[in-house]
Design a protein around this motif. Structure first.
Motif, PDB file in Angstrom:
ATOM      1  N   THR A  90       4.507  -5.233  -6.485  1.00  0.00           N
ATOM      2  CA  THR A  90       4.275  -5.403  -5.047  1.00  0.00           C
ATOM      3  C   THR A  90       4.048  -6.874  -4.722  1.00  0.00           C
ATOM      4  O   THR A  90       4.515  -7.374  -3.697  1.00  0.00           O
ATOM      5  CB  THR A  90       3.066  -4.561  -4.605  1.00  0.00           C
ATOM      6  N   MET A 304      -2.670  -2.311  -1.473  1.00  0.00           N
ATOM      7  CA  MET A 304      -1.490  -3.155  -1.332  1.00  0.00           C
ATOM      8  C   MET A 304      -0.326  -2.392  -0.702  1.00  0.00           C
ATOM      9  O   MET A 304       0.380  -2.914   0.173  1.00  0.00           O
ATOM     10  CB  MET A 304      -1.074  -3.706  -2.706  1.00  0.00           C
ATOM     11  N   THR A 305      -0.141  -1.150  -1.141  1.00  0.00           N
ATOM     12  CA  THR A 305       0.961  -0.347  -0.602  1.00  0.00           C
ATOM     13  C   THR A 305       0.734  -0.016   0.865  1.00  0.00           C
ATOM     14  O   THR A 305       1.671  -0.044   1.679  1.00  0.00           O
ATOM     15  CB  THR A 305       1.112   0.952  -1.411  1.00  0.00           C
ATOM     16  N   LEU A 308       1.519  -3.107   2.817  1.00  0.00           N
ATOM     17  CA  LEU A 308       2.971  -3.303   2.849  1.00  0.00           C
ATOM     18  C   LEU A 308       3.626  -2.343   3.832  1.00  0.00           C
ATOM     19  O   LEU A 308       4.542  -2.731   4.587  1.00  0.00           O
ATOM     20  CB  LEU A 308       3.543  -3.095   1.448  1.00  0.00           C
ATOM     21  N   GLU A 326       1.440  -9.353   5.607  1.00  0.00           N
ATOM     22  CA  GLU A 326       1.245  -8.447   4.485  1.00  0.00           C
ATOM     23  C   GLU A 326       1.490  -9.145   3.146  1.00  0.00           C
ATOM     24  O   GLU A 326       0.834  -8.849   2.143  1.00  0.00           O
ATOM     25  CB  GLU A 326       2.153  -7.207   4.613  1.00  0.00           C
ATOM     26  N   SER A 327       2.430 -10.100   3.122  1.00  0.00           N
ATOM     27  CA  SER A 327       2.716 -10.805   1.877  1.00  0.00           C
ATOM     28  C   SER A 327       1.522 -11.648   1.447  1.00  0.00           C
ATOM     29  O   SER A 327       1.166 -11.704   0.255  1.00  0.00           O
ATOM     30  CB  SER A 327       3.948 -11.697   2.039  1.00  0.00           C
ATOM     31  N   VAL A 330      -1.252  -9.246   0.237  1.00  0.00           N
ATOM     32  CA  VAL A 330      -0.877  -8.637  -1.043  1.00  0.00           C
ATOM     33  C   VAL A 330      -1.122  -9.603  -2.199  1.00  0.00           C
ATOM     34  O   VAL A 330      -1.663  -9.232  -3.242  1.00  0.00           O
ATOM     35  CB  VAL A 330       0.598  -8.184  -1.004  1.00  0.00           C
ATOM     36  N   TYR A 334      -3.846  -9.088  -5.266  1.00  0.00           N
ATOM     37  CA  TYR A 334      -3.473  -9.104  -6.680  1.00  0.00           C
ATOM     38  C   TYR A 334      -4.326 -10.118  -7.443  1.00  0.00           C
ATOM     39  O   TYR A 334      -4.794  -9.842  -8.554  1.00  0.00           O
ATOM     40  CB  TYR A 334      -1.998  -9.432  -6.866  1.00  0.00           C
TER      41      TYR A 334
END
Length: 345
Positions: A90, A304-305, A308, A326-327, A330, A334
């Motif tokens: 992701t 994260m999902t 996204l 969202e990027s 995310v 992480y």
């Protein structure tokens, strides 16, 4: 495979790990072009070909790591490789978003299939959590959540295909929207030769995954790192390199839908690592044998999902530094997961 990698010096083991990573990444590059042509020649389309063919095949190395680790009584490595792989893939999608400068990748490649795949992934990840909190009952050594994962994935694919073939709504088209249309084929390769090449590359990925699991097990002993840290931060990254390579390569080829669906579809397929690992693990339910730290990565991947999915629905053209909100989130999530894993392995 009977080679004892723990007998090798640490430098040699790290070198073997790097060689496996390079092989996996290179094969992933070649697979992108093959799957893109197969998507056009078979009429499957990039969303389905990316999620089922590209997503599943580029996950072969990872699934071999998890199955082999579970069979050798290493549930922590098996499950952290699976969940860590979903998280890092992701994050790779966010990196692919950075490489596409015309607009946010989620805006440029709208796809009902990708929305459905994201929702399917959330459902499958939730089943993993349920498995960890239900009684450790097994039938022939298999927990009831395992067939639910397998059946849920197959049922989800049917629904994804149905939603794409008969959509009840369509995304708004804009100047930056890049539609999934078949590219012109030079016809130099027959359909049969494409399938043969596809299967050969898949076989190489699977064999490399077997070697990588042995190397990772040796690294766990030689470095003193926990199985969770090695699985989530080393093998998960190495086995996920095809997703990074293929997503960026797909963006450069103009196959934007393929870039997104390869990651999201691969993530949904990767939840089956847990199901197959439970089958391979012969000491009971792997969901109850895995360390509690695996739950961290389950929560991280769910979050994260979900973010996204919000980005895929919102479809912002531009935002923070030319990439979607969202990027950014995310990548931050992480990094947080990696830091917590190292601090509290």
């Amino acid at each position: 495979m009977s080679i004892d990698f723990t007998a090798f010096p640490l430098a040699v083991t790290l070198g073997l790990f790097a060689v496996c990573a390079v092989v996996i990444g290179t094969i992933g590059t070649w697979l992108t072009g093959v799957v893109d042509r197969l998507a056009d020649r078979t009429g499957l389309g990039e969303a389905i070909a990316g999620s089922v063919m590209l997503g599943a095949v580029t996950s072969l190395a990872g699934i071999m790591v998890s199955i082999s680790a579970a069979a050798r009584d290493q549930p922590g490595l098996a499950m952290s490789n699976a969940l860590g792989g979903i998280a890092v893939q992701t994050a790779f999608l966010a990196l692919a978003d950075i490489t596409y400068r015309r607009a946010n990748l989620e805006h440029a490649a709208p796809s009902i299939g990708n929305l459905m795949q994201s929702a399917l992934l959330i459902c499958l990840l939730s089943l993993l959590l349920i498995g960890a909190w239900t009684p450790p009952f097994t039938l022939y050594g298999i927990h009831p959540v395992t067939p639910l994962l397998l059946g849920g994935y197959l049922y989800g694919l049917v629904k994804v295909r149905g939603a794409q073939n008969d959509p009840m709504w369509r995304p708004k088209k804009t100047f930056e929207t890049f539609e999934d249309v078949p590219a012109e084929d030079d016809g130099k390769r027959s359909l049969t030769s494409l399938w043969i090449r596809f299967l050969l590359l898949a076989a190489v990925l699977g064999l490399t995954g077997l070697v990588l699991e042995r190397v990772a097990s040796a690294l766990t002993q030689q470095t003193g790192l926990s199985a969770t840290a090695v699985g989530a931060l080393l093998t998960a990254v190495a086995t996920s390199l095809p997703e990074l390579v293929t997503s960026i390569a797909a963006v450069r080829r103009g196959a934007l839908t393929l870039a997104i669906s390869g990651i999201i579809g691969g993530n949904a397929f990767d939840t089956l690592f847990a199901a197959t690992s439970d089958i391979a693990y012969r000491k009971g339910s792997i969901y109850h044998a895995m360390p509690d730290s695996i739950l961290l990565w389950t929560a991280i991947t769910l979050l994260m999902t979900g973010i996204l999915l919000m980005g895929l629905i919102r479809r912002e053209r531009h935002n923070w530094g030319g990439i979607g909100f969202e990027s950014v989130i995310v990548l931050v999530l992480y990094g947080l997961g990696a830091a917590l894993t190292l601090v509290r392995p």
